[in-house]
Design an enzyme around this catalytic site. Sequence first.
Site, PDB file in Angstrom:
ATOM      1  N   SER A   1     -10.058   0.114   7.499  1.00 39.11           N
ATOM      2  CA  SER A   1      -9.341   0.367   6.081  1.00 39.11           C
ATOM      3  C   SER A   1      -8.964  -1.367   5.985  1.00 39.11           C
ATOM      4  O   SER A   1      -8.542  -1.249   4.648  1.00 39.11           O
ATOM      5  CB  SER A   1      -7.914   1.556   6.191  1.00 39.11           C
TER       6      SER A   1
ATOM      7  N   SER B   1      -9.252   2.421   2.824  1.00 36.53           N
ATOM      8  CA  SER B   1      -7.968   3.224   2.662  1.00 36.53           C
ATOM      9  C   SER B   1      -7.513   2.044   2.077  1.00 36.53           C
ATOM     10  O   SER B   1      -6.558   2.352   0.517  1.00 36.53           O
ATOM     11  CB  SER B   1      -6.930   3.869   3.812  1.00 36.53           C
TER      12      SER B   1
ATOM     13  N   LYS C   1       0.486  -1.653  -0.217  1.00 33.61           N
ATOM     14  CA  LYS C   1       0.126  -0.170  -0.405  1.00 33.61           C
ATOM     15  C   LYS C   1       0.858   1.507   0.211  1.00 33.61           C
ATOM     16  O   LYS C   1       1.641   1.312   0.294  1.00 33.61           O
ATOM     17  CB  LYS C   1      -1.086  -0.029   1.060  1.00 33.61           C
TER      18      LYS C   1
END
Length: 485
Positions: free
Chosen positions: A179, A155, A78
């Site tokens: 997330s 996220s 990520k």
Amino acid sequence: MKLSEYLLHDGLALAMLVREKEVRPIELLECAVEQMLRVQPFINAVCWEELDMARTVAFSMEQSPVRGSFAGVPMLVKDIMLAVSGFRLTNGSRLFAGVRCEHDSELAARLRRAGFNFFGRTTTPEFGANCTTESPAYGAPTRNPWDTDYSSGGSSGGAAAAVAAGILPVAHASDGGGSIRIPAACCGLFGLKPTKMRNPLGPVAGEGWGGMSVEHVVSRSVRDSAAVLDATHGADLGAPYAAPAYMGKYLAELERPLQPLRIGLILDSPSGAPVHQDCIAAVEDAARLCEGLGHQVEHVTLPDLDFEAFGHAMRLIVAAGTSQAVRVGSASLGVRPSLESLEISSFTSVDFALRHSAADYADAIARMHQVGRRLGTFMESYDVLLTPTLTTPPARIGRYAADRDYVTHRTDTLLYTAFLPYFNASGQPAMSVPLFWNENGLPIGVQFVGRLGREDILFRLAGQLERARPWFDRLSPLALPPQAG
């Protein structure tokens, strides 16, 4: 290896093929790249490719074989938190365009030792502070492989979209207010948020968002998630605190007998707002499945945790983290923050943070600790809680765009994610499990929450649910290669 065969395997199975010399690491990487190139125009999940480095690593693995559980398996990380030497790291923000990491974080080093081969980064909302992934830094929103009119969540939206689209079986993710669980629910994946500080955050960070943020993965199989946590958990040097010690193997928990659990079923949103009927149907279906497996399920209500006060505390903690990132980043890069480099929500969050005092921040942290105390006491009566993951099905693209002032935007998103962040505050492990799809073909996740430090129980339950209601072979339309469609 053909792409159609690659899609049939989880990470552990691919690594077994590498160890048995039935497939080479470079073949796995090229399958991942082939699928990425095919689906990326539709979902925009991968932001920064690092293929030259990955190919070099893949070839080196043939000369010096890696013995980890995921030897040779491609991995995307990520675009926030996790430092990987030589990789770009922008935190989803135009402010940090072009920044590259000079070292591996401890978690990245552990993932490498497990055998993963990093080949790029996945998209995230700016500073990870949204429930969808639509940052202007990437030129276009990240879309859901089940239906591209919808968001993949956030996220860790890029991570979940990449896994659901078949680019790879497991991807790095993080969770500061839902997330990991939000995108897992939106994309039909398994997503476990570990106990607070189960995985290391060093050497740069001590904690994230006042201890609410943790790192792990999203995956198609439960066993991949368990095996990754086996490879990564444990405090690193200088950690300010650590999760309760676990001395076993999470992967082994999947096969251990599970005694009947007392499960508290929660249907009402902590916000008091209505929950969409699809989400209610999903959680009631999961409750029936659990009862059929011998567990005791009873309707319960969360203790009153003052949702409005909690929301304010969370907004302040997240704004403080964003403000610090903007301040430190701007100073190191010699730039001035502006609406050309930051989204409206992020830009106004800095002002929100600066309008509050150090005492206000201490009050917010105290509020989170009070939530942990209350939920810890509440959980003495239950082994596991069962809730909807989200209050509605996956959101349409643009529904939660960060083009509003911070307080308005974050207040709105908290209604969507209301069942999730309490357990970031308490530090309890929680997982979203893909057991239900609605009439429109969209995944609807359900959340199971365990007691502090009891990922072992959650993994045992997840393994039982996966065997009773398999989902691994339920691929999104975009994941299927043309010949299989």
